[in-house]
Design a protein around this motif. Structure first.
Motif, short mmCIF file in Angstrom:
data_model
loop_
_atom_site.label_atom_id
_atom_site.label_comp_id
_atom_site.label_asym_id
_atom_site.label_seq_id
_atom_site.Cartn_x
_atom_site.Cartn_y
_atom_site.Cartn_z
N ARG A 1 -33.51 17.62 -32.43
CA ARG A 1 -32.18 17.99 -32.93
C ARG A 1 -32.13 19.47 -33.30
O ARG A 1 -31.04 20.02 -33.53
CB ARG A 1 -31.80 17.13 -34.13
N TYR A 2 -33.31 20.11 -33.40
CA TYR A 2 -33.38 21.54 -33.69
C TYR A 2 -33.94 22.31 -32.50
O TYR A 2 -34.44 23.42 -32.65
CB TYR A 2 -34.25 21.79 -34.92
N GLN B 1 -41.84 23.58 -30.41
CA GLN B 1 -40.67 23.59 -31.29
C GLN B 1 -39.50 22.82 -30.64
O GLN B 1 -39.13 23.07 -29.50
CB GLN B 1 -40.24 25.02 -31.59
N GLY B 2 -38.98 21.85 -31.41
CA GLY B 2 -37.85 21.06 -30.92
C GLY B 2 -38.21 20.06 -29.86
O GLY B 2 -37.32 19.61 -29.11
N SER C 1 -38.33 18.47 -34.52
CA SER C 1 -37.21 17.62 -34.14
C SER C 1 -36.43 18.18 -32.96
O SER C 1 -36.05 19.36 -32.94
CB SER C 1 -36.27 17.43 -35.33
N ASN D 1 -34.21 22.99 -48.50
CA ASN D 1 -33.89 22.88 -47.08
C ASN D 1 -34.35 24.13 -46.36
O ASN D 1 -33.86 25.24 -46.64
CB ASN D 1 -32.39 22.67 -46.88
N GLU E 1 -33.97 25.25 -43.29
CA GLU E 1 -32.95 25.95 -42.51
C GLU E 1 -32.05 26.80 -43.40
O GLU E 1 -31.76 27.97 -43.10
CB GLU E 1 -32.09 24.94 -41.74
N SER F 1 -39.25 19.42 -44.79
CA SER F 1 -38.08 19.94 -44.10
C SER F 1 -38.49 20.91 -43.01
O SER F 1 -37.94 20.89 -41.90
CB SER F 1 -37.16 20.64 -45.12
N GLU G 1 -39.97 18.88 -40.10
CA GLU G 1 -38.90 18.21 -39.37
C GLU G 1 -38.18 19.18 -38.44
O GLU G 1 -37.96 18.90 -37.25
CB GLU G 1 -37.89 17.59 -40.34
N GLN G 2 -37.80 20.34 -38.97
CA GLN G 2 -37.00 21.28 -38.19
C GLN G 2 -37.82 22.02 -37.14
O GLN G 2 -37.25 22.58 -36.20
CB GLN G 2 -36.30 22.25 -39.15
N LEU H 1 -35.28 30.13 -36.62
CA LEU H 1 -35.77 29.67 -37.92
C LEU H 1 -37.23 30.05 -38.14
O LEU H 1 -37.69 30.12 -39.29
CB LEU H 1 -35.62 28.15 -38.04
N ARG I 1 -33.88 26.34 -31.79
CA ARG I 1 -33.70 27.06 -33.06
C ARG I 1 -34.93 27.91 -33.37
O ARG I 1 -35.48 27.87 -34.47
CB ARG I 1 -33.44 26.08 -34.20
#
Length: 572
Positions: free
Chosen positions: A64-65, A87-88, A62, A11, A13, A55, A58-59, A71, A68
């Motif tokens: 949802r991130y 990003q995001g 996404s 993962n 994150e 991962s 995705e991060q 990261l 962030r």
């Protein structure tokens, strides 16, 4: 100071917020995004960072991130400011088939269906959005355990449509380990059913999906387009021989040596290289598998970490039940030599035991072989590969597989080996017959090979066992040119004072021979008439140190006879 190594953590994150050991692969995001391929399939062997990179992707993308940035700050991707805005910025559907390993079609299908249900549960909050139509809300209720194939096939496409309604952007769809259930389907015999189901799912998700921004799939093998990708003409396939993303998966030598230095293990560079180097992806040589490197960094001990994490039954099955030609090729590979092979990198699972080169394609994709040279056939334009076993760790894996063929009969096999070395003909006959009865059928492919072919399959597998077991004492070759013909097995001692041996295998021919004794004598005569000793004597081994053995087969019964030298000193 070396960061803490979080073994098995895939993962992104979690690794970043805990400041765990991480080798920066974020430039893969830039390379993939700027390549602008709509659907990309990337194949790499197990444990090469596919899941961690998915991962990471995705991060990064996404929504949802969103926010962030922490990261990615300090990593290569963040040096390009235009990627700060990306990003995001997208809805992302991320799923994995890694755990779909059913022994039958129903279990495998249920596993995929459950993954889809979990994804819908994860995005259940979309039902609260006013932007969804009534039809889109209703579709959520259709996705359940007993949904028909048509609903399952359309499910990810429909979810992408819902995301587009809510966010005004098309979805990025990530599928990790896409081929795991397909490999299981081949091993357990339900290939056609599962391939049909997955073909429909992939067609709706990645081909006829107007709400798809980009698709990214990873796996070990490039399953043939005819099997499951027949409708995807927008698919970019990146295999281990492709130039794209060469350094994005796995560790480069520079990265490995830097990590060793940070960990106070710089003195181990050459040994680490001999054990774990050897993977070649596209134009990038000297790639190391991350699992073995991180395990070594953590423990400081050498081991077969990567190969020990795999289920090698398919590899063992393909080699053990393979043709004599395949086994002879493995003799060359186990001796550290190259193998020249022509094959299509697409793996056609249903033709693995019939299609020429399919075994080498699978072993290359799985990381067990590497390409040391690639040429194009001038007449056909098809690639011809020079292959070798990847490294010392993989060599040990193959040796363990071959030793495992005789593990259940280890007493008989070990007794035969000792009798052979001691020159005890009576015990050689006794234990060879026990081995033949116990293992003969396990070398067959189940399609009733001819009486002539059965012993050949068996003894080439048996010779591989001898090559592995006696590697420290004999150089063993088979079916090579010598004198005026071909011998079956030559055992050349590595130490002075030990006897050399030539083993000739023959099948009983009732039209020419009265019994197995005649067959044995025929084998021994062939050794003499074809002057098989010539290669050994040219290397300075005197004739009185060369033992001749004739092996005669009739079904599972074996008779061994010996002729020590030219002085007619015979035993049978």
């Amino acid at each position: 100071m070396m960061p803490v190594i979080s073994i098995g953590n895939q993962n992104f994150e979690s690794i970043r917020i805990n400041h765990a050991f991480y080798i920066d692969k974020t430039l893969f995001i830039k390379e993939w995004w700027e390549g602008q391929d709509i659907v990309t399939l990337i194949t790499r062997p197990r444990r090469f960072g596919k899941t961690l990179n998915m991962s990471m992707v995705e991060q990064f993308f996404s929504n949802r991130y969103a926010g962030r940035a922490d990261l990615f700050e300090g990593l290569d991707i963040w040096k390009d400011e235009k990627y700060h805005k990306l990003q995001g910025g997208y809805p992302v559907i991320a799923l994995s088939f890694a755990d779909v390993k059913g022994s039958n079609y129903e279990t495998a299908r249920d596993g995929i269906v459950q993954i889809i249900i979990d994804i819908y549960t994860q995005f259940g909050f979309l039902l609260k959005e006013n932007e969804l139509s009534e039809e889109e809300r209703t579709y959520f209720s259709y996705v359940k355990g007993d949904m028909p194939d048509a609903v399952a096939a359309m499910s990810l496409k429909r979810l992408a449509a819902c995301m587009h309604s809510c966010y005004g952007k098309k979805a990025i769809i990530l599928l990790d380990e896409y081929d795991t259930p397909l490999q299981e389907a081949y091993v357990h015999g339900y290939w056609e059913e599962l391939a049909s189901f997955i073909r429909s799912l992939f067609n709706s998700t990645f081909k006829t999906n107007p709400w798809l921004e980009r698709g990214l799939l990873t796996g070990i093998t490039r399953v043939s387009k005819e099997s499951i990708f027949s409708d995807l003409n927008n698919l970019e396939v990146v295999t281990t021989t492709s130039a794209k993303y060469g350094a994005a998966f796995g560790f480069t030598e520079e990265e490995v040596f830097k990590a060793l230095e940070q960990n106070g293990q710089a003195s181990e560079r050459e040994m680490v290289k001999s054990w774990y180097d050897g993977f070649i992806f596209g134009n990038c040589p000297d790639i190391y598998n991350p699992w073995s490197i991180t395990k070594f960094l953590d423990s400081g001990e050498y081991g077969t970490y990567w190969t020990d994490t795999s289920e090698n039954s398919l590899v063992s099955k393909l080699v053990k039940e393979g043709s004599p030609q395949i086994k002879m090729c493995f003799e060359r590979l186990l001796a550290g030599n190259e193998l020249e092979a022509e094959f299509d990198e697409q793996v056609v699972f249903e033709q693995l035991q019939q299609k020429k080169g399919a075994v080498w394609s699978l072993l290359l994709a799985s990381g067990y072989l590497k390409v040391v040279k690639k040429l194009l056939d001038k007449r056909t334009g098809r690639p011809v590969y020079n292959l070798k076993i990847t490294n010392h760790e993989v060599m040990l894996m193959f040796e363990n597989i071959i030793n495992g063929w005789f593990s259940e009969e280890s007493t008989s096999y070990g007794n035969f080996r000792d009798a052979l070395l001691a020159g005890n003909l009576d015990y050689m006959n006794r234990y060879m017959n026990e081995i033949a009865v116990q293992t003969f059928s396990s070398f067959d492919i189940g399609n009733r090979p001819s009486v002539q072919a059965e012993p050949e399959r068996f003894y080439h597998g048996f010779v591989l066992g001898l090559i592995v077991d006696l590697a420290d004492r004999y150089r063993i070759t088979s079916n090579r040119e010598s004198g005026f013909g071909r011998y079956d097995v030559m055992m050349e001692p590595m130490e002075d004072g030990m006897s050399a041996m030539i083993l000739e295998f023959k099948v009983f021919h009732p039209a020419k021979e009265r019994d197995l004794t005649d067959t044995v004598q025929s084998a021994l005569r062939q050794i003499e008439e074809k002057q098989y000793d010539e290669e050994l004597t040219a290397r300075g081994i005197s004739k009185d140190r060369i033992r001749h053995y004739g092996f005669a087969f009739e079904g599972k019964h074996v008779l061994i006879g010996e002729q020590i030298n030219e002085m007619d000193e015979k035993r049978s």
